[in-house]
Design an enzyme around this catalytic site. Sequence first.
Site, PDB file in Angstrom:
ATOM      1  N   LYS A 115       0.826  -1.224   0.000  1.00  0.00           N
ATOM      2  CA  LYS A 115       0.000   0.000   0.000  1.00  0.00           C
ATOM      3  C   LYS A 115       0.847   1.256   0.000  1.00  0.00           C
ATOM      4  O   LYS A 115       0.480   2.250  -0.634  1.00  0.00           O
ATOM      5  CB  LYS A 115      -0.935   0.007   1.211  1.00  0.00           C
ATOM      6  N   LYS A 207      -4.946 -10.308  -7.071  1.00  0.00           N
ATOM      7  CA  LYS A 207      -6.082 -10.468  -6.164  1.00  0.00           C
ATOM      8  C   LYS A 207      -7.246  -9.585  -6.609  1.00  0.00           C
ATOM      9  O   LYS A 207      -7.020  -8.464  -7.055  1.00  0.00           O
ATOM     10  CB  LYS A 207      -5.594 -10.052  -4.769  1.00  0.00           C
ATOM     11  N   LYS A 210     -10.819  -3.906  -4.252  1.00  0.00           N
ATOM     12  CA  LYS A 210     -11.619  -2.694  -4.417  1.00  0.00           C
ATOM     13  C   LYS A 210     -10.816  -1.616  -5.097  1.00  0.00           C
ATOM     14  O   LYS A 210     -11.368  -0.712  -5.707  1.00  0.00           O
ATOM     15  CB  LYS A 210     -12.036  -2.064  -3.075  1.00  0.00           C
TER      16      LYS A 210
HETATM   17  P1  AMP Z   1     -11.024  -5.411   3.395  1.00  0.00           P
HETATM   18  O1  AMP Z   1     -11.974  -4.974   2.367  1.00  0.00           O
HETATM   19  O2  AMP Z   1      -9.608  -5.230   3.025  1.00  0.00           O
HETATM   20  O3  AMP Z   1     -11.365  -4.870   4.740  1.00  0.00           O
HETATM   21  O4  AMP Z   1     -11.234  -6.971   3.517  1.00  0.00           O
HETATM   22  C1  AMP Z   1     -12.305  -7.540   4.217  1.00  0.00           C
HETATM   23  C2  AMP Z   1     -12.202  -9.042   4.234  1.00  0.00           C
HETATM   24  O5  AMP Z   1     -12.298  -9.569   2.909  1.00  0.00           O
HETATM   25  C3  AMP Z   1     -10.878  -9.561   4.823  1.00  0.00           C
HETATM   26  O6  AMP Z   1     -11.128 -10.708   5.618  1.00  0.00           O
HETATM   27  C4  AMP Z   1     -10.088  -9.923   3.590  1.00  0.00           C
HETATM   28  O7  AMP Z   1      -9.136 -10.930   3.831  1.00  0.00           O
HETATM   29  C5  AMP Z   1     -11.182 -10.412   2.657  1.00  0.00           C
HETATM   30  N1  AMP Z   1     -10.791 -10.270   1.251  1.00  0.00           N
HETATM   31  C6  AMP Z   1     -10.497  -9.117   0.588  1.00  0.00           C
HETATM   32  N2  AMP Z   1     -10.171  -9.368  -0.699  1.00  0.00           N
HETATM   33  C7  AMP Z   1     -10.270 -10.721  -0.856  1.00  0.00           C
HETATM   34  C8  AMP Z   1     -10.072 -11.600  -1.967  1.00  0.00           C
HETATM   35  N3  AMP Z   1      -9.719 -11.154  -3.163  1.00  0.00           N
HETATM   36  N4  AMP Z   1     -10.261 -12.920  -1.751  1.00  0.00           N
HETATM   37  C9  AMP Z   1     -10.636 -13.395  -0.535  1.00  0.00           C
HETATM   38  N5  AMP Z   1     -10.833 -12.623   0.539  1.00  0.00           N
HETATM   39  C10 AMP Z   1     -10.660 -11.296   0.394  1.00  0.00           C
END
Ligand code: AMP
Length: 345
Positions: A115, A207, A210
Site C-alpha cells: 500500500k 487479487k 476494491k
Molecule cells: P477489506 O476490504 O480489506 O477490509 O477486507 C475484508 C475481508 O475480505 C478480509 O477478511 C479480507 O481478507 C477479505 N478479502 C479481501 N479481498 C479478498 C479476496 N480477493 N479474496 C478473498 N478474501 C478477500
Amino acid sequence: MSDHEERVFSGVQPTGNLHLGNYLGAIKKFVALQERHTCLYCVVDMHAITEWQEPEALRRSIRELTAAYLAVGIDPKAHIIFNQSQVSCHAELAWIFNCVARMGWLSRMTQFKEKAGKHRENASVGLFAYPNLMAADILVYKATHVPVGDDQKQHLELARDIAQKFNTDFAASIAARGHGDAFFTLPEPLITGPATRVMSLRDGSRKMSKSEESDMTRINLADDADTIAQKIRKARTDPEPLPSEPAGLEDRPEARNLVGIYAALCDRTVEETLAEHGGAQFSAFKQALTDLMVETLTPIGEETARLLTDTGHIDAVLADGAARARTVAEPILRQVKDIVGFVQG
Ligand code: AMP
Ligand code: TRP
C-alpha cells in the site's frame, strides 16, 4: 457473554465497493459462524482512514457495509454489529500495543509495503501501525476465532505475536493480579475453503480488489444481473475444457479461480465441482457460474439497497451494537491497564 467461551471477531473496512472476494473470503463465513458461536462483526472505520477517505463517502460506506452485514443474514440481536470508532477501547488498547509491537515486526508487513509502495515517506503513521489496531480489535474482546481472507494471514500472526509478547513482558504482573500465567489466549485464524483468495477476473495472478481501477476485474455485491453476466462472459480463461480433477488446474490460474468461486458459492469442494463440470467448455461453465452468482448475489445487493433507504435504522443497529460491545471490552481493557501499571479511578 462469559469470559471463556469461544468468541468470533472480524472486521471489514468501509472503503467502497464490497466485492465477491470480501463476500466469499469473509462475510459469507460470518453468516455460517453465527450458528454456533458468539460473534462480533465490526465496520472498521478507523482502519479505513489510514488512507484518505472523503468524509461523506466514508459515512455512506459505513452505512452501506452495515446494511450488507444485515442483508447477508447476520442477526444483530443475537450477535453484535458495530463500527469501531464508537468503542474507544479499540484505540486505547491499540496505543498500548504500539508500545508492545516492534518497528521491525511492522516493517515486514507485506500489506504495508504494497500500500505504501514507493511513497513510504508519505504514508500515514496509521497505515504503518494498522496491524496493532487490528490486534487490539481482536484482543480487546479476547476473541478466539477470526474468519478472514488469505491476505490477512500475516496480520493475524502479528496479533498472536503481540498477545504472546504482552503475556511474557507482563508475566509477573499478570500472575500478581490473579490472571494465572497468560492474560491473552492466542486467536486462531479461520482461513478455509476454496475461495480464501479470489483473483481478478482479468488476471489470475492478481487479487480481486476494491482498489483495482477496472470494474471488469471484480464482481461487486451491488452489481445487477446483466452486469454480472457481462463480467463473467468477459472473464479471462484458457482454451482447454475443465479438467475432472483438481491437479488439472495447476498452471491454469484463471480456470482455478472460476472453479473455486463456483465451489464456494454453492458450498461444495473443488473436487465435487470438477466431478460435476469436468470436461465442460468454458462457455457452458460460465453460464452455470453466472446463474449461480446472480441467484446468490442479487438478492443481497437488492436487500442492501432497501435497508439503506432507512439510515435511522442502520444507525440504531450500530449504536446498539457499540453499547453491547463496550460491555465486553471495557472490563478487559480495565484489566489490561491494571496489568500495565496505570492507576485507575
Ligand atoms: P477489506 O476490504 O480489506 O477490509 O477486507 C475484508 C475481508 O475480505 C478480509 O477478511 C479480507 O481478507 C477479505 N478479502 C479481501 N479481498 C479478498 C479476496 N480477493 N479474496 C478473498 N478474501 C478477500
Ligand atoms: N485488516 C482487515 C482487512 O483489511 C480488516 C480488519 C481490521 C480485521 N480489524 C480486524 C479483520 C480484526 C479481522 C479481525 O481486511
